[in-house]
Design a protein around this motif. Structure first.
Motif, mmCIF file in Angstrom:
data_model
loop_
_atom_site.group_PDB
_atom_site.id
_atom_site.type_symbol
_atom_site.label_atom_id
_atom_site.label_comp_id
_atom_site.label_asym_id
_atom_site.label_seq_id
_atom_site.Cartn_x
_atom_site.Cartn_y
_atom_site.Cartn_z
ATOM 1 N N TYR A 177 41.061 53.293 51.548
ATOM 2 C CA TYR A 177 41.313 52.262 50.533
ATOM 3 C C TYR A 177 42.641 52.536 49.820
ATOM 4 O O TYR A 177 43.413 51.598 49.540
ATOM 5 C CB TYR A 177 40.165 52.218 49.532
ATOM 6 C CG TYR A 177 40.474 51.424 48.286
ATOM 7 C CD1 TYR A 177 40.517 50.038 48.312
ATOM 8 C CD2 TYR A 177 40.749 52.070 47.076
ATOM 9 C CE1 TYR A 177 40.811 49.308 47.169
ATOM 10 C CE2 TYR A 177 41.041 51.349 45.935
ATOM 11 C CZ TYR A 177 41.077 49.968 45.978
ATOM 12 O OH TYR A 177 41.373 49.253 44.851
ATOM 13 N N THR A 198 45.986 50.120 49.503
ATOM 14 C CA THR A 198 46.615 49.738 48.227
ATOM 15 C C THR A 198 48.099 50.091 48.237
ATOM 16 O O THR A 198 48.925 49.339 47.708
ATOM 17 C CB THR A 198 45.931 50.419 47.039
ATOM 18 O OG1 THR A 198 46.012 51.849 47.171
ATOM 19 C CG2 THR A 198 44.474 50.003 46.933
ATOM 20 N N LEU A 240 35.885 39.553 45.723
ATOM 21 C CA LEU A 240 35.781 41.006 45.758
ATOM 22 C C LEU A 240 37.115 41.649 46.118
ATOM 23 O O LEU A 240 37.560 42.608 45.468
ATOM 24 C CB LEU A 240 34.708 41.428 46.770
ATOM 25 C CG LEU A 240 34.557 42.936 47.006
ATOM 26 C CD1 LEU A 240 34.134 43.633 45.725
ATOM 27 C CD2 LEU A 240 33.572 43.214 48.137
ATOM 28 N N VAL A 241 37.783 41.107 47.145
ATOM 29 C CA VAL A 241 39.073 41.658 47.566
ATOM 30 C C VAL A 241 40.111 41.483 46.465
ATOM 31 O O VAL A 241 40.923 42.387 46.214
ATOM 32 C CB VAL A 241 39.539 40.997 48.877
ATOM 33 C CG1 VAL A 241 40.964 41.417 49.221
ATOM 34 C CG2 VAL A 241 38.597 41.356 50.021
ATOM 35 N N ARG A 294 39.582 41.425 43.275
ATOM 36 C CA ARG A 294 39.311 42.405 42.210
ATOM 37 C C ARG A 294 39.764 43.799 42.614
ATOM 38 O O ARG A 294 40.175 44.599 41.764
ATOM 39 C CB ARG A 294 37.821 42.427 41.868
ATOM 40 C CG ARG A 294 37.348 41.222 41.073
ATOM 41 C CD ARG A 294 36.000 41.483 40.435
ATOM 42 N NE ARG A 294 34.963 41.733 41.441
ATOM 43 C CZ ARG A 294 34.184 40.790 41.951
ATOM 44 N NH1 ARG A 294 34.338 39.526 41.581
ATOM 45 N NH2 ARG A 294 33.257 41.099 42.850
ATOM 46 N N MET A 295 39.699 44.099 43.898
ATOM 47 C CA MET A 295 40.100 45.432 44.380
ATOM 48 C C MET A 295 41.602 45.562 44.550
ATOM 49 O O MET A 295 42.124 46.676 44.647
ATOM 50 C CB MET A 295 39.430 45.723 45.720
ATOM 51 C CG MET A 295 37.915 45.842 45.646
ATOM 52 S SD MET A 295 37.136 46.015 47.286
ATOM 53 C CE MET A 295 37.767 47.631 47.783
#
Length: 257
Positions: free
Chosen positions: A195, A199, A244-245, A247-248
């Motif tokens: 992850y 990012t 969801l994506v 927010r991530m």
């Protein structure tokens, strides 16, 4: 006797093997990068078509070759004299795309081999190796190996699509390793570590393709969700996944014009 001037046939610096040797001597790191990128391409092909080598061995050799490429690129981008154990240095370090892919190789050194994992590093190696191969051919002579030049031109013509596919592969690896972790093909920590890689790629200053691909996937998902014929559960799942994506996703600093 007076010195003779330039001959009529002289068209520039000498070409051929002597010129190639001089180029290698003057550009050792760049030539080394080219050679390792060619090896990365060959190892990936060896994984897909295991004619000579063991495919598992070829998989890990491709990752090691990518790590070597990334380390050399970091050496070019950040000289040894600038290395320090400061917060500022670490921030600068992880802004480099080469650091991202050094981290990428380390993440997958202990997972079950999968072609999708090799796809981004294969495409980057292919694109950059093709570009530098043209430099080497120019050193040998403008008319040398026209078939190779044609193939290189085809790769460079598709460079934008190659970068888009590499970005898509970076994104698709994430759900892949989540599934691999659930079924015991990699560690349970691997998706969480990956992850951070995603990012970093999303906020990359030099390569916007991962960020753009996320936008394209979001647009495609929302377009599908807007179809009246789409069942409500699937629509809810699509929109929920998009939220969801989003927010991530990390914040992205505006690039100065």
């Amino acid at each position: 006797m007076a010195d003779k001037g330039p001959q009529a046939g002289d068209t520039g610096p000498p070409k051929g093997i002597p010129a190639l040797k001089a180029h290698v001597a003057a550009n050792k790191v760049d030539v080394a990068l080219w050679g390792i990128r060619v090896l990365t391409v060959l190892f990936t092909i060896g994984y897909v078509m295991p004619i000579i080598n063991n495919p598992v061995s070829a998989f890990y050799k491709a990752l090691l070759a990518n790590a070597a490429i990334s380390a050399l690129r970091l050496h070019q981008r950040i000289p040894a004299r600038e290395i320090s154990l400061s917060r500022e240095f670490l921030t600068r370090f992880f802004l480099e795309d080469s650091a991202h892919y050094l981290f990428y190789s380390l993440i997958f050194m202990n997972v079950t081999p999968n072609l999708l994992i090799l796809l981004p590093i294969f495409l980057f190696a292919l694109l950059h190796a093709a570009s530098y191969s043209l430099t080497i051919l120019d050193t040998l002579g403008q008319n040398s190996m026209w078939v190779a030049r044609l193939l290189i031109s085809l790769v460079e013509f598709q460079s934008r699509n190659i970068l888009r596919v590499a970005a898509l592969a970076e994104i698709l690896v994430f759900p892949l390793i989540v599934g691999m972790a659930l079924f015991g093909y990699c560690g349970l920590v691997t998706p969480f570590v990956y992850y951070y890689f995603v990012t970093w790629r999303y906020t990359s200053r030099r390569n916007p393709y991962t960020r753009n691909m996320f936008r394209e996937l979001r647009t495609a998902a929302e377009k599908q969700a807007a179809r009246p014929a789409l069942p409500a559960p699937i629509k809810s799942a699509l929109l929920g996944g998009v939220q969801l994506v989003c927010r991530m996703a990390p914040p992205v600093e505006a690039t100065p014009q």
